[in-house]
Each structure stands twice: as C-alpha cells, then as structure tokens.
Design an enzyme around this catalytic site. Structure first.
Site, mmCIF file in Angstrom:
data_model
loop_
_atom_site.group_PDB
_atom_site.id
_atom_site.type_symbol
_atom_site.label_atom_id
_atom_site.label_comp_id
_atom_site.label_asym_id
_atom_site.label_seq_id
_atom_site.Cartn_x
_atom_site.Cartn_y
_atom_site.Cartn_z
ATOM 1 N N CYS A 73 -34.545 25.002 2.551
ATOM 2 C CA CYS A 73 -33.755 26.145 3.016
ATOM 3 C C CYS A 73 -34.011 27.427 2.250
ATOM 4 O O CYS A 73 -34.205 28.477 2.854
ATOM 5 C CB CYS A 73 -32.265 25.812 3.062
ATOM 6 S SG CYS A 73 -31.410 25.711 1.489
ATOM 7 N N HIS A 111 -25.725 25.308 1.282
ATOM 8 C CA HIS A 111 -26.854 25.737 2.111
ATOM 9 C C HIS A 111 -26.990 27.254 2.055
ATOM 10 O O HIS A 111 -25.995 27.978 1.986
ATOM 11 C CB HIS A 111 -26.609 25.286 3.559
ATOM 12 C CG HIS A 111 -27.620 25.769 4.537
ATOM 13 N ND1 HIS A 111 -28.974 25.553 4.391
ATOM 14 C CD2 HIS A 111 -27.475 26.486 5.693
ATOM 15 C CE1 HIS A 111 -29.611 26.094 5.410
ATOM 16 N NE2 HIS A 111 -28.733 26.668 6.207
ATOM 17 N N ASP A 126 -30.807 31.811 10.454
ATOM 18 C CA ASP A 126 -30.986 30.592 9.666
ATOM 19 C C ASP A 126 -32.208 29.826 10.157
ATOM 20 O O ASP A 126 -32.151 29.096 11.139
ATOM 21 C CB ASP A 126 -29.726 29.718 9.782
ATOM 22 C CG ASP A 126 -29.729 28.575 8.789
ATOM 23 O OD1 ASP A 126 -30.721 28.411 8.062
ATOM 24 O OD2 ASP A 126 -28.717 27.844 8.737
#
Length: 262
Positions: A73, A111, A126
C-alpha cells in the site's frame, strides 16, 4: 529517477494531463490494471513493512515502474501520489482501519491511501488496497456510485467516515473507515519502531509473518485477488471465490495477476 513521461508510458496513458476528474479516473484505473499488489517481498517483515515508508518516490519508481514489479500500500500509494502531485492535483495522505473479522475495524493507521480535493469535491484515491474495492476514485458522498456492477458510497459513523461496497445481489458492507485528517509518514515509522503498541498491530504482524502472500490486480471489467490460496474474482457485480488446491493452478494465477504471462 522518477520521470513522469516514463511513468505515463508504463500506464499506457496517452490523453491530456489536465488535473480533471476524468483524468483522475483514467489514471487511477490504469495504475491498478498495470501495477499489481504484491506483498511477496515483504511477507516476512511483519510490522517492519513500514521501515521504508519514507523511502521516497525515486525508490518506489525504480521498483514498480523501471523493474515492473508489484508493491504494497505505501509503495503503490506513495508513487501514485507523487504522480498526481506532479500533474497539479491537490493530494494528501490519509489512513484507514480495515473491516476484519466480526465486522471490527483495525487501527486508524492500518492502511495508507490518499485524498484528492478537486473542483469543490473530495475523492478517495486508493491504488494499494489488498482487497476487493473500487477501481476508480470514489467521491466522499452518500450518493451511490457504481463501478463494474458494484455500488459504493461513503457514510458517516460517529467520528469516522466509512467506505461501503454492495454487490449486485448483496447488502452494503463496510470496506474500511477513515477520517480526513492529513497523516505524516513518521506516524507509520513509529509503528515499525515499536512505539505503537496497539494489540491489533501484533495480530496483523503475526499474520504477515505466517507467510500469507497477497496478489491483486484490476482488469477491464473487474478485479482479481489472491490471498493465500483463496482466489477471488470480482466482476459484473458478483464476487466469485474458490480455493486453488493444485499448485500448478495457483502458480498460473499468480503469473496472471502479476502480468508475467503477457
């Protein structure tokens, strides 16, 4: 070194570069189709995955674009955020806690993702989520937004906002919760150093150290996700999951997700 033209060529983007909502959608979708999620280089690190959270765009560019690898991420989001910044978007770092077992949410820094403010609206951006989610940015609004047969919306829950997803034949389910608070990379460095002793982190770290490999990529009409041997294909409003028991089939899916069979 980070280079916008090389990056855009890798994504296959040939349109205009004006910071518009249409271009944001196009870049986001192309990024998720081209640069896969792949935690195989980091699966053994536990919470130390955050050690290089501030490695910088040149490091991420070398790995994800020059070498054509997948990432996790903060690598994926960090690189894409650098591109948006170069193209004139108003983009900041935010965080979220992902819905887990028992519909409980993880800690707010679980996250990393991005927020884009554009033409008086706020968008969730994202490209690095290890789960079925949106393939194009989602406006922060309770209005229903549809992509590939799935519906998305953002609702308020106390001090948090919650991204929800609904398949064509199912009910609304939370994906993760977040706030609009701008985050600093140093906050994730504190996790890697052990300054954050939230028990959820220890649980997550143990799961990673157990060797769970995660691969994911978007394609024209949906999304592929492989968590361990569990293979999920999200397409046309339906989530179809099965376990890949045979090693040769599993390895073929990994190659497909990582575009090694192209």
């Amino acid at each position: 070194m980070f280079d916008v033209d090389t990056y855009l060529k890798h994504l296959g983007h040939t349109g205009t570069l004006d910071p518009t909502a249409d271009n944001l959608r196009e870049l986001h979708r192309r990024h998720m189709m081209t640069v896969p999620f792949d935690n195989s280089r980091n699966a053994a690190k536990g919470l130390a995955i955050w050690d290089d959270v501030d490695a910088g765009r040149d490091v991420f560019f070398q790995s994800l674009i020059t070498e054509g690898r997948g990432g996790i991420c903060h690598e994926l989001s960090g690189l894409f955020r650098a591109l948006l910044d170069e193209l004139g978007y108003d983009v900041t770092v935010i965080s979220s806690g992902v819905r887990g077992a028992g519909d409980q949410f993880g800690p707010d820094l679980e996250h990393m993702l991005s927020l884009v403010r554009l033409d008086g609206e706020e968008w969730l951006v994202d490209v690095g989520f290890a789960g079925p989610s949106f393939t194009e940015p989602v406006r922060i609004s309770a209005d229903v937004q549809s992509q590939n047969g799935f519906d998305y919306r953002v609702v308020t829950d106390g001090a948090h906002l919650v991204l929800e997803r609904r398949p064509a034949d199912g009910e609304w389910k939370a994906v993760y919760r977040f706030t609009l608070q701008e985050r600093e990379l140093s906050e994730w460095k504190a996790i890697a150093s052990g300054e954050n002793d939230d028990p959820f982190w220890h649980w997550a770290g143990e799961m990673i150290r157990a060797g769970t490999l995660i691969y994911g990529r978007v394609y024209e009409t949906g999304q592929l996700l492989l968590v361990g041997r569990r293979y999920l294909r999200a397409e046309d409003g339906r989530d179809q999951a099965r376990v890949l028991a045979k090693t040769d089939e599993y390895e073929a899916v990994v190659r497909h997700v990582l575009r090694q069979d192209v």
